[in-house]
Design a protein around this motif. Structure first.
Motif, mmCIF file in Angstrom:
data_model
loop_
_atom_site.group_PDB
_atom_site.id
_atom_site.type_symbol
_atom_site.label_atom_id
_atom_site.label_comp_id
_atom_site.label_asym_id
_atom_site.label_seq_id
_atom_site.Cartn_x
_atom_site.Cartn_y
_atom_site.Cartn_z
ATOM 1 N N ILE A 372 -1.222 -5.525 -4.683
ATOM 2 C CA ILE A 372 -1.105 -6.888 -4.178
ATOM 3 C C ILE A 372 -0.200 -7.696 -5.112
ATOM 4 N N GLY A 373 0.801 -8.351 -4.531
ATOM 5 C CA GLY A 373 1.657 -9.263 -5.291
ATOM 6 C C GLY A 373 2.706 -8.606 -6.153
ATOM 7 N N LYS A 374 2.781 -7.290 -6.154
ATOM 8 C CA LYS A 374 3.754 -6.556 -6.969
ATOM 9 C C LYS A 374 4.358 -5.446 -6.124
ATOM 10 N N PRO A 375 5.665 -5.231 -6.188
ATOM 11 C CA PRO A 375 6.288 -4.179 -5.372
ATOM 12 C C PRO A 375 6.101 -2.790 -5.993
ATOM 13 N N TRP A 376 4.826 -2.401 -6.116
ATOM 14 C CA TRP A 376 4.467 -1.107 -6.685
ATOM 15 C C TRP A 376 3.492 -0.401 -5.755
ATOM 16 N N ARG A 377 3.559 0.917 -5.792
ATOM 17 C CA ARG A 377 2.718 1.749 -4.930
ATOM 18 C C ARG A 377 2.022 2.825 -5.775
ATOM 19 N N LEU A 378 0.767 3.117 -5.420
ATOM 20 C CA LEU A 378 0.049 4.223 -6.053
ATOM 21 C C LEU A 378 0.506 5.513 -5.372
ATOM 22 N N SER A 379 1.424 6.217 -6.013
ATOM 23 C CA SER A 379 2.088 7.347 -5.364
ATOM 24 C C SER A 379 1.458 8.691 -5.656
ATOM 25 N N ARG A 380 0.834 8.825 -6.833
ATOM 26 C CA ARG A 380 0.214 10.101 -7.206
ATOM 27 C C ARG A 380 -1.137 9.805 -7.847
ATOM 28 N N VAL A 381 -2.095 10.706 -7.618
ATOM 29 C CA VAL A 381 -3.412 10.517 -8.218
ATOM 30 C C VAL A 381 -3.934 11.823 -8.785
ATOM 31 N N ALA A 382 -4.606 11.719 -9.920
ATOM 32 C CA ALA A 382 -5.461 12.774 -10.451
ATOM 33 C C ALA A 382 -6.885 12.226 -10.402
ATOM 34 N N GLN A 383 -7.827 12.951 -10.981
ATOM 35 C CA GLN A 383 -9.220 12.544 -10.805
ATOM 36 C C GLN A 383 -9.462 11.108 -11.265
ATOM 37 N N GLU A 384 -9.038 10.754 -12.485
ATOM 38 C CA GLU A 384 -9.389 9.451 -13.043
ATOM 39 C C GLU A 384 -8.193 8.563 -13.364
ATOM 40 N N HIS A 385 -7.003 8.955 -12.943
ATOM 41 C CA HIS A 385 -5.852 8.077 -13.150
ATOM 42 C C HIS A 385 -4.875 8.223 -11.996
ATOM 43 N N GLY A 386 -4.026 7.218 -11.865
ATOM 44 C CA GLY A 386 -3.015 7.239 -10.823
ATOM 45 C C GLY A 386 -1.673 6.807 -11.368
ATOM 46 N N LEU A 398 2.341 -6.850 0.645
ATOM 47 C CA LEU A 398 1.137 -7.495 0.138
ATOM 48 C C LEU A 398 1.502 -8.666 -0.765
ATOM 49 N N GLY A 399 2.313 -9.576 -0.221
ATOM 50 C CA GLY A 399 2.805 -10.727 -0.965
ATOM 51 C C GLY A 399 1.846 -11.891 -0.934
ATOM 52 N N PRO A 400 2.246 -13.043 -1.502
ATOM 53 C CA PRO A 400 3.570 -13.300 -2.086
ATOM 54 C C PRO A 400 3.746 -12.624 -3.442
ATOM 55 N N LEU A 401 5.006 -12.485 -3.846
ATOM 56 C CA LEU A 401 5.332 -11.845 -5.105
ATOM 57 C C LEU A 401 4.773 -12.651 -6.267
#
Length: 453
Positions: A372-386, A398-401
């Motif tokens: 939300i509010g940032k032009p970033w995406r969760l692209s890869r995930v492991a068990q406890e981190h992304g 998911l703006g505004p920026l």
């Protein structure tokens, strides 16, 4: 009795164990409220699941309006959040009220009962929404008795003639004979989950077995267009809703024809309930569609849905909602940063929300969630981190920026995942904020979900 609660000699009835809801361990709500109420979100340990109660409640009211527009009763699915607080908001909104729910687990029925939602009249009608497993019949039978004692009804779902045989075998052992209230599950599309096509020989065989049984009362027909999640327009979702209505109406038509042409089959005492819905198709329920279908219905229309109070990236992709309708998100912390590591030389960041915090559900959009509010995406995930990667400005919704859109070590980010139902399942409690009370960054309550099956 021991774990084998109802030993049976009938080969149709396997060993039975009761759901131990009375000893199921959950955190104490009041302890959590005492600890966290009044805290800003930036004071919370991450990952943390955040629900905006004001948005959640508005979504519930909107769904009641959709049901009214369709001329339908509404049945709320509670499996997405599994909480008494969320259930009350789903049933009692400022637009309307309903007292019917559908659940996905036996534990949910137990916990709704234990929360007092039946005793106080909030919940009066429960559908166990999976085809009945033979090893759960003792539980469901006992729950039916418990609900009946407080004036509530229990209903089950079947889609195979052997389920009829199991019910009949169970009832043959009872001194007080019960007729189980049953929905037959109807397959309305290509999703190939539970249910049978209403024009198939298998459906006809099942329908005749149900109508002939002295242990079953046919309440209605139930369908769910799971494939409607791939909709990308209102028109597409409306077509799926029309297909749902046609499928259950065809099933009711077939039932009435069999009854009329079979000596000894009594006329139904009440109109069949025709239960349709999925969050995308329910969002497409309108008065216009009502006018198309109401004159030819062989029953009473009921709308059901479950994801709608929360919503997510999958639902955003349908174009039937906006990002401001999404009531849930995961709060995570940037725990490392990698300049230029991306395939195109862009930056990447690591956060402490991985597969267990977000789920591995995907959808038409890439990745596992958007920030939300940032032009970033969760692209890869492991068990406890992304791994967060930068997205193009055209993909950012998911703006505004916020600020210049950059991230750094220690930043907190709020991520909307692909599928809220699975994301919420990973959390022992939810932090509740209310954007109608403050700016939505202060904890006003904590909800503790039901766990187990």
């Amino acid at each position: 009795m021991s774990a084998e609660e109802h030993p049976q000699t009938n080969p149709l009835i396997p060993k039975q164990s009761r759901t131990p809801y009375h000893i199921s361990g959950k955190p104490e709500k009041q302890d959590l409220v005492d600890e966290y109420k009044g805290k800003n979100l930036d004071a919370l340990r991450t990952p943390a699941l955040i629900i905006d109660r004001a948005v959640f409640a508005r979504n519930c009211a909107k769904m009641h309006e959709h049901a009214k527009a369709l001329g339908a009763q509404f049945r709320a699915h509670v499996k997405s959040h599994k909480t008494p607080e969320g259930t009350r908001l789903q049933l009692l909104s400022n637009a309307n009220e309903t007292h019917s729910i559908v659940v996905s687990t036996v534990m949910e029925v137990c916990e709704v009962f234990r929360a007092g939602l039946m005793a106080d009249g909030t919940v009066k009608d429960v559908l166990y929404g999976l085809p009945m497993a033979p090893n759960k019949i003792a539980d469901l039978s006992a729950l039916t008795d418990e609900l009946s004692a407080v004036g509530a009804s229990m209903r089950i779902l079947i889609d195979h003639p052997d389920q009829v045989k199991v019910i009949e075998a169970w009832e043959s052992t009872k001194a007080n004979h019960r007729r189980w209230s049953v929905f037959i599950k109807v397959d309305c599309g290509s999703h190939r989950r539970a249910g049978l096509k209403p024009n198939s020989p298998a459906f006809d065989f099942l329908l005749r077995a149900v109508l002939a049984s002295s242990s079953i009362s046919l309440y209605g027909f139930y369908t769910h267009a799971g494939h409607s999640y791939a909709s990308t327009s209102f028109a597409e979702a409306a077509d799926h809703l029309l297909s749902e209505v046609n499928a259950v109406n065809d099933a009711a038509t077939a039932a009435l024809s069999i009854i009329a042409n079979t000596p000894g089959f009594p006329e139904p005492r009440e109109a069949f309930v025709l239960s349709v819905g999925a969050t995308p198709t329910a969002h497409a329920a309108t008065e216009e569609l009502k006018l198309k279908v109401e004159s030819g219905l062989n029953g009473t229309l009921e709308l059901h849905a479950g994801n709608y109070p929360l919503l997510d990236i999958q639902q955003l992709n349908t174009s039937l909602i906006t990002h401001s309708d999404i009531a849930q998100r995961v709060l995570a912390t940037v725990i490392s940063y990698y300049p230029g590591r991306g395939e195109d030389g862009s930056d990447e960041a690591m956060c402490d929300a991985g597969a267990l915090a977000m789920s591995k559900d995907t959808g038409p959009r890439p990745g596992y969630g958007d920030v939300i509010g940032k032009p970033w995406r969760l692209s890869r995930v492991a068990q406890e981190h992304g791994i967060l990667t930068m997205m193009s400005p055209a993909s950012f919704e998911l703006g505004p920026l916020q600020g210049d859109g950059t991230l750094k070590l220690g930043d907190m980010v709020q991520i909307v995942g692909q599928h809220a139902c699975l994301t919420l399942a990973g959390y022992p409690w939810y932090y509740v904020v209310d954007s109608d009370v403050s700016d939505g960054n202060v904890v006003v309550d904590v909800w503790v979900p039901w766990k187990g099956w």
